[in-house]
Structure formats: structure tokens, C-alpha cells
Scaffold this active site. Structure first.
Site, PDB file in Angstrom:
ATOM      1  CG  HIS A 134      -4.954  -3.161  -0.160  1.00  0.00           C
ATOM      2  ND1 HIS A 134      -4.453  -2.358  -1.162  1.00  0.00           N
ATOM      3  CD2 HIS A 134      -4.417  -2.684   1.003  1.00  0.00           C
ATOM      4  CE1 HIS A 134      -3.647  -1.449  -0.642  1.00  0.00           C
ATOM      5  NE2 HIS A 134      -3.605  -1.620   0.664  1.00  0.00           N
ATOM      6  CG  ASP A 193      -6.201  -3.038  -3.864  1.00  0.00           C
ATOM      7  OD1 ASP A 193      -7.082  -2.607  -3.101  1.00  0.00           O
ATOM      8  OD2 ASP A 193      -5.103  -2.479  -4.022  1.00  0.00           O
ATOM      9  CB  SER A 217      -0.965  -0.050   1.184  1.00  0.00           C
ATOM     10  OG  SER A 217      -1.989   0.883   1.051  1.00  0.00           O
TER      11      SER A 217
END
Length: 479
Positions: A453, A396, A199
């Protein structure tokens, strides 16, 4: 005012068990150790002479990792008068005395790495929303000694004054933690070292790796006292690297992903026009005025308000578009567990666990850090020769694989043109396709099928194979 070890011991009403390192110990390893008991739990304190940092930790709490003979340490690195950074270390389950060392950082900015530990790749996990954890057979410590860090201060179990306002200012604190860790646990020095993140790790990973390498050079020249970090690998899944590339990818992915369209054709056209007229120019202004926080903060606000915010209001989970927006997944069971008094006591935590608090995030937002590109920094890390993996779960949205793929194809290094033109092929684990990949020299790209994710949560067997190959200084290869 910072308490001395003697003050801590006096407060605990216990005799000091301190000793100073012998004079023949290298300067970067010198320090003073002592023990004290707090709330019935014995703690060790190590004051690192070279950095002035202090580590205060608990040994073998019995929480999470219950494999016989596998050691763990959890506690704090204190780098100033009130700056306490949480770490949790787990030995490798196999060949711990020779296994490599890897760190894991979650993103945010301002999210705890306990997310990765308990939801993704740590020694234990919560199966089907169970209230207590069970052993994770796909834990990354099957292969490596693992160090999870809550940074910046104020995140997770870390507490105190948070001086970090950007990715660049975060890096020295992480380096200091690792230096103090090596001094307390010198048996893990001189191992192959891997940096893994996700991320906002698209910012953290390149910058931390670059900073480690610059410090290694300074140590070699004699201008810095410390232990070389033998960085051999950088792995980033679903990373946020370059806003110019990735804001456009929000629009492309929303219209043309492999699961379901999230916007209509007319919306696609409208968003793309807005990107070109408003978002892109503001990002270019941030890029051209790298020291101007206001310009970068303005770019962040403009692109969010015009693109990211409106699209993300649709009925889907931005971390897994297969799920509705009101059904976040994976479950948050681990948070309740980490806020249980018996667990807090056992692991030696001194604060209430908060997963993604607002305050650290706001400091990054105020400097416009989100709008800054780390593509050039990432290119420099690849050019240095370490093994680099850029990978992403394909369900994601928030850091989607369209953007990550375009970033990978934009990295500048000796294999750039070959890499950009190379076709992807299936990536298999024991003959089963888990994604598509390509690799040239020391750079690999992987799209993971059926993963949101937090890739290791969704596809743990794929993730562990990928982790092993990358940390072994190998390009990805199917099995």
C-alpha cells in the site's frame, strides 16, 4: 476563546517582538509576527490578516532532517477558536530557492501524514525497525520543498474541535493552511505546486485539486483574496476513488492477482452475485441521491458487510498480501519515537501523537463519504491540463491496482479512448523494470512491482523517479 498573540506572550512572560506588515505589502501577505518561548523552545507566531488564521511554529528542530543547511519548520495552523492543524515543512536538499513545492496527505480518512513522512518518502526513516531515524536518500525533498499536513483536526498531532465531516468540507481548511503558509513564507509562493497523496487520497486528491483550481479562478476574478496556487501535478498511489469500480475489484483481485489466490472459484462466484444483487444497487442509490447521507452510509455498510469485511478476514495483510494478517508491515517504530517527550518538545507539538484515531473517521462514516465517487471530479482535474498520475503497488489489497487501473481507464478527458485502449509497457529505473505503465497526454498510470500500500516504502527509487517526473510536468518515462 481564542487567545491573542499578546495573551500568549504575556503568559510566557516575554516581551513581544511583533510587527505589522507595511501598508504596501499585498493584502494576502499581510499579518503580524511575534516570538515567545515555551518549555525552553522558541516559537514564532504569525497572524494572517486575509484569512484570520494563525501559524505557531518551531524553526529547525533538528529532528528527522539533519542535512546541513536544509531548513525545516513544524507547528500549527489555527483556523478558529480551537482548531489546530499540524504541519511539518522541509526545504529541498537541492536548489531550495527554485525547487517546486509539494504537499503530502495520507488517507484514512483520519490518518496522519506522519505515516508518509516517516515510513514512506520523508527526509528520515527507520531502517529495519531501528528505534531512531536515519537519513532517507530517496526522500521527496531531494527534489522538492515538502509540506506534510495532519488533517482533519484530531489526526496525528492536530488537536481541538474537528468540524470536518467529509472530503468536500476538508478542502477549505487545507486551502486556508496553504494560504497562511504562503503569507508566512512568501519565498515559496509562485512555485510549481504538486499535490501527492495515497489511499483515501483517491477522494482527497481530486477534491483538493478541484477546490484549489476553483479558488484560483475566484482570486483571478477578484471575488476571493488570496495567493494563486500554481497547481501543476496531482499524484495518487493506491487510491480509493470510485466504490462501484473498486468493490468489484476486491473480488477480482482476490481471485486473480499475480501473487496468490485469496478466495476460491466458488467464493468468487458467490461474492460476485452478492455484489450485483446487494452492493451495486446500494452504491447506485448513493450516487443517485448525492445529498442523502443515510443512503451513502447504508451503501458503505452493505458493501463492507457483504464483501470487504468477509474477504479481509483471510490470513493476509490487506496492505500487503504477501504478509500474514498478524504481521503488519512496515513496522510502527516511528510512532513510539513521535511520542517521546524530547521529540515532542523539540518539534513544538502540543498533543500526543495518534496515528489513525477513530473520531475523525467516524464523522466521515456518518456522512457516507466512503461510498461517494470522485471519478467525475478526477476527470475534471485531468481535463484542466495538470499532470495527473494514478499509480499503485501491486501487492496491496485494500486499494488494489485492479481497481485503480479500471478507474484510470474510466477517466474522461481528450485522450480517454486512446488511453483506455493503450497497452502497458515496462517502466524502468536505470534499466531495471520497476513496474508497467502507460501515458497519454497529461494522464499516466503505473503499476509498481513488489510494493504494498505504501509504495515509496517498498520501492523508494521507483517512487522518487516517479515523483520527479510528475512534479516536473512530464508524463512518465523509463530511464
Amino acid at each position: 476563546m481564542r487567545l491573542s498573540i499578546e495573551s500568549l506572550l504575556a503568559a510566557a512572560a516575554l516581551p513581544a517582538l511583533a510587527f505589522c506588515a507595511p501598508s504596501d505589502v499585498p493584502a494576502h501577505l499581510k499579518g503580524k509576527r511575534s516570538t515567545y518561548t515555551d518549555n525552553g523552545v522558541q516559537r514564532t507566531v504569525f497572524e494572517h490578516e486575509a484569512t484570520g488564521a494563525k501559524i505557531d511554529f518551531v524553526t529547525n528542530s533538528g529532528i528527522c532532517e539533519t542535512t546541513p543547511g536544509v531548513n525545516q519548520y513544524s507547528g500549527y495552523l489555527s483556523v478558529g477558536s480551537n482548531e489546530n492543524m499540524w504541519f511539518w515543512f522541509f526545504e529541498a536538499r537541492n536548489n531550495a530557492s527554485t525547487a517546486p513545492l509539494a504537499t503530502w496527505f495520507n488517507g484514512g480518512p483520519g490518518c496522519s501524514s506522519m505515516i508518509g513522512l516517516f515510513q514512506e518518502n520523508g527526509p528520515c526513516h527507520f531502517v529495519n525497525g531501528a528505534s531512531t531515524p536515519s537519513l532517507n536518500p530517496y526522500s521527496f525533498n531531494e527534489f522538492a520543498n515538502m509540506l506534510y499536513v495532519d488533517q482533519p483536526i484530531g489526526v496525528g498531532f492536530s488537536y481541538g474541535t474537528d468540524p470536518v465531516t467529509s472530503t468536500v468540507t476538508a478542502a477549505p481548511y487545507v486551502w486556508t493552511l496553504i494560504q497562511a503558509f504562503f503569507a508566512q513564507f512568501p519565498q515559496y509562493e509562485s512555485r510549481d505546486f504538486g499535490l501527492f497523496t495515497e489511499s483515501y487520497g483517491g477522494h482527497y486528491g481530486p477534491e483538493f485539486a478541484s477546490y484549489f483550481e476553483s479558488q484560483n479562478a475566484a482570486i483571478a476574478s477578484g471575488s476571493v483574496t488570496g495567493e494563486k496556487i500554481d497547481l501543476v501535478a496531482l499524484g495518487i498511489n493506491n487510491g480509493w476513488y470510485d466504490p462501484i469500480i473498486q468493490y468489484k475489484a476486491y473480488i477480482d483481485f482476490s481471485y486473480n492477482n499475480t501473487y496468490k489466490p485469496l478466495i476460491t472459484k466458488s467464493q468468487y462466484t458467490s461474492y460476485m452475485n452478492t455484489y450485483n444483487s446487494d452492493c451495486l444497487p446500494s452504491l447506485e442509490q448513493c450516487t443517485s441521491t448525492t445529498g442523502n447521507n443515510a443512503a451513502c452510509e447504508d451503501a458503505d455498510n452493505t458493501c463492507y458487510n457483504d464483501i470487504e469485511g468477509p474477504i479481509s478476514e483471510g490470513n493476509f495483510d490487506v496492505y500487503d498480501i504477501r504478509e500474514p494478517s498478524n504481521d503488519p508491515y512496515p513496522p510502527e517504530t516511528y510512532v513510539t519515537y513521535l511520542q517521546t517527550s524530547s521529540v515532542v518538545k523539540a518539534i513544538g507539538a502540543k498533543s500526543t501523537y495518534t496515528e489513525c484515531p477513530d473520531a475523525p473517521y467516524e464523522k466521515f462514516a456518518n456522512t457516507g463519504d466512503d461510498s461517494r465517487s470522485f471519478l467525475s471530479t478526477l476527470s475534471g482535474v485531468v481535463q484542466s491540463g495538470i499532470q495527473v498520475l494514478i499509480w499503485a503497488g501491486d501487492a496491496d489489497w485494500i486499494c488494489n491496482w485492479f481497481g485503480g487501473f479500471n478507474v484510470a481507464n474510466s477517466i474522461q478527458y481528450s485522450g480517454s479512448s486512446t488511453f483506455a485502449s493503450k497497452a502497458v509497457v515496462n517502466y524502468t529505473v536505470s534499466g531495471v523494470a520497476g513496474g508497467q505503465f502507460k501515458t497519454v497526454n497529461n494522464l499516466s498510470w503505473l503499476r509498481v512491482f513488489g510494493a504494498g500500500h505504501e509504495v515509496p516504502y517498498y520501492q523508494p527509487a521507483v517512487a522518487l523517479q516517479v515523483f520527479k517526473q510528475t512534479l516536473s510536468k512530464q508524463p512518465l518515462s523509463s530511464t
